[in-house]
Design an enzyme around this catalytic site. Structure first.
Site, PDB file in Angstrom:
ATOM      1  N   GLU A 151      43.294  44.618  44.780  1.00 43.68           N
ATOM      2  CA  GLU A 151      42.499  45.413  43.656  1.00 43.68           C
ATOM      3  C   GLU A 151      43.010  46.804  43.290  1.00 43.68           C
ATOM      4  O   GLU A 151      42.352  47.561  42.527  1.00 43.68           O
ATOM      5  CB  GLU A 151      41.013  45.400  43.554  1.00 43.68           C
ATOM      6  CG  GLU A 151      40.387  45.641  45.003  1.00 43.68           C
ATOM      7  CD  GLU A 151      39.051  45.301  45.447  1.00 43.68           C
ATOM      8  OE1 GLU A 151      38.295  45.206  44.476  1.00 43.68           O
ATOM      9  OE2 GLU A 151      38.396  45.509  46.384  1.00 43.68           O
ATOM     10  N   ARG A 167      35.544  50.527  34.040  1.00 43.96           N
ATOM     11  CA  ARG A 167      35.086  49.205  33.383  1.00 43.96           C
ATOM     12  C   ARG A 167      33.725  49.140  32.479  1.00 43.96           C
ATOM     13  O   ARG A 167      33.431  48.206  31.997  1.00 43.96           O
ATOM     14  CB  ARG A 167      35.186  48.111  34.511  1.00 43.96           C
ATOM     15  CG  ARG A 167      34.253  48.474  35.721  1.00 43.96           C
ATOM     16  CD  ARG A 167      34.687  48.153  37.048  1.00 43.96           C
ATOM     17  NE  ARG A 167      33.881  46.855  37.546  1.00 43.96           N
ATOM     18  CZ  ARG A 167      33.727  46.598  38.726  1.00 43.96           C
ATOM     19  NH1 ARG A 167      34.614  46.859  39.471  1.00 43.96           N
ATOM     20  NH2 ARG A 167      33.043  45.706  39.080  1.00 43.96           N
ATOM     21  N   ARG A 199      33.073  38.908  52.314  1.00 48.30           N
ATOM     22  CA  ARG A 199      33.897  40.318  51.930  1.00 48.30           C
ATOM     23  C   ARG A 199      33.060  41.372  52.758  1.00 48.30           C
ATOM     24  O   ARG A 199      31.734  41.336  52.538  1.00 48.30           O
ATOM     25  CB  ARG A 199      33.883  40.682  50.513  1.00 48.30           C
ATOM     26  CG  ARG A 199      34.502  42.047  50.301  1.00 48.30           C
ATOM     27  CD  ARG A 199      34.774  42.208  48.745  1.00 48.30           C
ATOM     28  NE  ARG A 199      33.152  42.618  48.350  1.00 48.30           N
ATOM     29  CZ  ARG A 199      32.928  42.851  46.983  1.00 48.30           C
ATOM     30  NH1 ARG A 199      34.056  42.645  45.920  1.00 48.30           N
ATOM     31  NH2 ARG A 199      31.616  42.941  46.645  1.00 48.30           N
ATOM     32  N   CYS A 215      39.536  36.324  42.362  1.00 49.19           N
ATOM     33  CA  CYS A 215      38.017  36.327  42.563  1.00 49.19           C
ATOM     34  C   CYS A 215      37.415  37.148  41.316  1.00 49.19           C
ATOM     35  O   CYS A 215      36.067  37.333  41.572  1.00 49.19           O
ATOM     36  CB  CYS A 215      37.549  36.464  43.878  1.00 49.19           C
ATOM     37  SG  CYS A 215      37.999  38.065  44.319  1.00 49.19           S
ATOM     38  N   ASN A 261      38.559  43.026  38.264  1.00 49.47           N
ATOM     39  CA  ASN A 261      37.870  44.014  37.639  1.00 49.47           C
ATOM     40  C   ASN A 261      38.572  45.390  38.087  1.00 49.47           C
ATOM     41  O   ASN A 261      38.786  46.267  37.142  1.00 49.47           O
ATOM     42  CB  ASN A 261      36.473  43.803  37.754  1.00 49.47           C
ATOM     43  CG  ASN A 261      35.943  42.773  37.121  1.00 49.47           C
ATOM     44  OD1 ASN A 261      36.182  42.270  36.267  1.00 49.47           O
ATOM     45  ND2 ASN A 261      34.752  42.139  37.754  1.00 49.47           N
ATOM     46  N   ASP A 262      38.372  45.301  39.238  1.00 54.11           N
ATOM     47  CA  ASP A 262      39.070  47.006  39.850  1.00 54.11           C
ATOM     48  C   ASP A 262      40.245  47.035  39.498  1.00 54.11           C
ATOM     49  O   ASP A 262      40.949  48.030  39.225  1.00 54.11           O
ATOM     50  CB  ASP A 262      38.484  46.964  41.226  1.00 54.11           C
ATOM     51  CG  ASP A 262      37.202  47.761  41.413  1.00 54.11           C
ATOM     52  OD1 ASP A 262      36.797  48.433  40.650  1.00 54.11           O
ATOM     53  OD2 ASP A 262      36.591  47.486  42.570  1.00 54.11           O
ATOM     54  N   HIS A 299       5.593  28.591  37.480  1.00 52.22           N
ATOM     55  CA  HIS A 299       5.625  27.128  37.643  1.00 52.22           C
ATOM     56  C   HIS A 299       6.141  26.447  36.435  1.00 52.22           C
ATOM     57  O   HIS A 299       6.928  25.531  36.563  1.00 52.22           O
ATOM     58  CB  HIS A 299       4.443  26.542  38.109  1.00 52.22           C
ATOM     59  CG  HIS A 299       3.873  27.069  39.476  1.00 52.22           C
ATOM     60  ND1 HIS A 299       4.542  26.686  40.506  1.00 52.22           N
ATOM     61  CD2 HIS A 299       3.002  27.837  39.749  1.00 52.22           C
ATOM     62  CE1 HIS A 299       4.049  27.226  41.459  1.00 52.22           C
ATOM     63  NE2 HIS A 299       2.941  27.942  41.275  1.00 52.22           N
ATOM     64  N   ARG A 312      29.572  38.481  48.866  1.00 50.49           N
ATOM     65  CA  ARG A 312      29.334  39.839  48.765  1.00 50.49           C
ATOM     66  C   ARG A 312      28.164  40.212  49.726  1.00 50.49           C
ATOM     67  O   ARG A 312      27.014  39.774  49.655  1.00 50.49           O
ATOM     68  CB  ARG A 312      28.834  40.424  47.511  1.00 50.49           C
ATOM     69  CG  ARG A 312      30.052  40.022  46.514  1.00 50.49           C
ATOM     70  CD  ARG A 312      29.427  40.688  44.995  1.00 50.49           C
ATOM     71  NE  ARG A 312      30.411  40.196  44.082  1.00 50.49           N
ATOM     72  CZ  ARG A 312      30.408  39.189  43.270  1.00 50.49           C
ATOM     73  NH1 ARG A 312      29.462  38.146  43.249  1.00 50.49           N
ATOM     74  NH2 ARG A 312      31.245  38.992  42.335  1.00 50.49           N
TER      75      ARG A 312
END
Lengths: 86, 544
Positions: free
Chosen positions: B430, B464, B331, B502, B453-454, B188, B295
């Site tokens: 990708e 990576r 996706r 993205c 990234n990929d 809290h 995702r």
């Protein structure tokens, strides 16, 4: 006995605050209202048990309503869950 | 000067006086009671009093903080009357001859342990609620008054952990920060601090010496940095950072509601990436115009078996409805490689990044894929949903998915279930293969989204998650990557479709302008990066 299923939309699930709201609503009816997640169940009037089910967003719960006003109570509880985006 | 590290849970910088939160120790007069009837009466009286206090507290909180925080104290009133809790206390008094104070203490401990034992961090934090109500009752029984005087000075409260009522009862005009040695991001105190915009740090585990009390303390909630008796350099540095953070926040706040249009009039899609339906609040709070990457893995990761069509449908529908007609790009399942799920029973591969993953897995297990496609199509009836396919390497893969989609549409028609006739299908770019055949792929789909990234790891042949020894070979802005992005965008535009990015690089402010000048139409970033990206878009000229 009446029963229906409901998918939790509230992003944090049924934690303290929503459990409180639900317990308060359930106390308006004489029927016994039980929430079932997988094989665990809790009387909605027992707020700590309800919290301990650990209901999360996306969980599908079964709501069982049993008692004299079960038809009316079941309808009202379902409406309450939807309207308040539980 | 003493520097301490913790975990920041509410950002901001504060400088004030260090005050330890002190609790009154309860001194139960007797552990056992002979007269159960009078102990029962004492306990019932105290419970009633506690509920009245909570009603007053709820009213005050509603005025000072807001409805949500106030409802918590209404819940506490219900918890005091909880049947299991009260039955346990009564039985401890009657059967075990405990005094009222001891009975409440024991029951409080038992119920809080039940929550601590749960495997969900959020529920773990709820054990504090039980302790809080039990303390309230025992305080009344022992006639303890909680007095906590901040003497009119701006204070930073240091405690092990704070219960909700302890947090709320503090004078909010004087408390300018919280430091907890324990705590939880869902506690809290953390939630309340964020609501009030006060910096807070948890997990500040150190020896908190008595002599620190009353000294100057400075905290930086964004990085979890705490310093006692800061020297002038530190003070100056943090105060400057405070000014800058304030200025940036004000500037970004002003951008809410503004369009994402460049100086020369090109509208850019600034979207958000999410991994869970719960992230939708952050998307809306940061005013993103759509979701560029949702995702869908969470549905599979959070369950012990394949999620049903109904479960998936509800989750997709929820997100689509919350976005209220704005685009949501979902996706399809992207597991394998570094994301494994037991029940899929995937074989161990020597080189999982080049193995059975993402779209390959979906095409090899069509029954799993069809369930997801049906759920997606059904949810499309409730807003603007688009489907995006990961790790495409060949044209036939896309064509096969489109044939499956036609089958799904027919089955939905047969079942009289509604779906969006104009649902768009796009693909992730990708792999270098997808870049090279982008002109052909562009004829089959409605949009491209580049997963940097990929794409980078498959282009430079470097993992990576490589070790530090390989750092000098790792280049997130490798010219080969930038050239491929340009090729992809050109291929998309030649075919009359749009192309976005993205990957993480989309949020890199030093790259935003470069991408926009390449012709990128969409940037999908984490929700918090939406406004900074909007800020750059609005200051960029894209035409050469």
């Amino acid at each position: 006995m009446k029963q229906f299923t409901y998918t939790i939309q509230d992003t944090v699930g049924i934690h303290a605050r929503p459990a409180g709201l639900l317990a308060k609503k359930a106390s308006e009816f004489s029927s016994k209202i039980t929430l079932i997640k997988e094989n665990k169940r809790a009387d909605t009037r027992r707020i700590m048990m309800l919290m301990s089910l650990g209901i999360k967003c996306g969980d599908v719960v079964t709501v069982q309503v049993e008692g004299e006003d079960e038809c009316f109570a079941s309808e009202q509880i379902e409406k309450y869950l939807i309207e308040n985006k539980f | 000067m003493v520097a301490i590290r913790g975990t920041g849970v509410s950002s901001g910088i504060a400088l004030g006086k260090l005050i330890y939160y002190k609790r009154k120790e309860n001194t139960p007069n007797e552990k056992f009671a002979l007269d159960s009837a009078s102990e029962l009466a004492k306990w019932k009286n105290a419970s009633e009093k506690a509920k009245k206090q909570l009603a007053v507290l709820a009213d005050r909180t509603r005025r000072e903080v807001g409805d949500e925080a106030a409802e918590l104290f209404e819940t506490h009133q219900l918890m005091i009357d909880d049947l299991d809790y009260t039955e346990r206390i009564a039985s401890l008094i009657v059967e075990n001859k405990k005094s009222a104070v001891t009975a409440v203490e024991i029951a409080g401990k038992e119920f809080s342990e039940m929550f601590v034992a749960m495997d969900d961090d959020y529920m773990k934090a709820r054990s504090v609620d039980v302790i809080d109500i039990s303390h309230r009752i025992t305080d009344i029984l022992c006639d303890n008054q909680s007095i906590f005087d901040l003497k009119g000075e701006q204070s930073i409260i240091v405690a092990d952990d704070l219960t909700p009522s302890e947090t709320v009862q503090l004078d909010k005009s004087l408390v300018i920060g919280f430091v907890l040695s324990e705590g939880n991001a869902n506690s809290h105190t953390a939630i309340l601090a964020r609501t009030l915009g006060i910096p807070a740090i948890i997990g500040a585990n150190t020896e908190w010496k008595d002599e620190y009390e009353g000294r100057q303390i400075m905290i930086d909630g964004s990085v979890g940095y705490i310093v006692i008796d800061p020297d002038d350099t530190t003070k100056e540095y943090l105060l400057k950072k405070q000014q800058e953070e304030k200025a940036v926040r004000t500037m970004l706040e002003k951008l809410k509601g503004c369009s994402d249009i460049t100086l020369d009039g090109k509208e850019i899609k600034v979207y958000a990436n999410i991994t869970h339906p719960a992230d939708i609040d952050a998307v809306i709070a940061n005013d993103a115009r759509g979701i560029g990457l949702f995702r869908s893995e969470f549905l599979y990761l959070e369950s012990d078996d394949y999620p049903t069509e109904e479960t998936q449908f509800e989750a997709y529908k929820y997100v689509v409805q919350r976005m209220n007609g704005q685009r949501v790009i979902i996706r399809t399942l992207d597991i394998g490689a570094d994301k494994k799920i037991d029940y899929f029973g995937l074989e161990n591969e020597v080189n999982p990044a080049l193995g059975m993953r993402a779209l390959r897995l979906c095409l090899s297990r069509p029954e799993i894929f069809k369930t997801q496609l049906r759920a997606l199509y059904r949810a499309s009836a409730y807003g603007k949903l688009s489907i995006m396919l990961p790790l495409v390497t060949s044209l036939w893969e896309v064509q096969e998915v489109k044939r499956m989609c036609d089958g799904v549409k027919k089955s939905l028609q047969k079942d009289m279930l509604p779906y969006d006739e104009h649902l768009e299908i796009g693909i992730m770019i990708e792999t270098p293969a997808a870049v090279m055949i982008a002109p052909d792929l562009a004829k089959e789909v409605s949009f491209f989204s580049i997963g940097t990234n990929d794409l980078l790891q498959y282009t430079v042949a470097l993992d990576r998650q490589s070790t530090a020894a390989l750092d000098r070979f790792q280049d997130n802005k490798h010219p080969a990557l930038l050239k491929m992005i340009k090729m992809t965008v050109d291929a998309a535009h030649d075919a009359g479709i749009w192309a976005g990015i993205c990957g993480e690089i989309a949020a890199d402010s030093s790259m935003t302008e470069v991408f926009l000048k390449m012709g990128v139409d969409e940037l999908s970033v984490s929700p918090r990066a939406v406004l900074p990206v909007r800020n750059i878009v609005r200051q960029t000229v894209v035409e050469k």
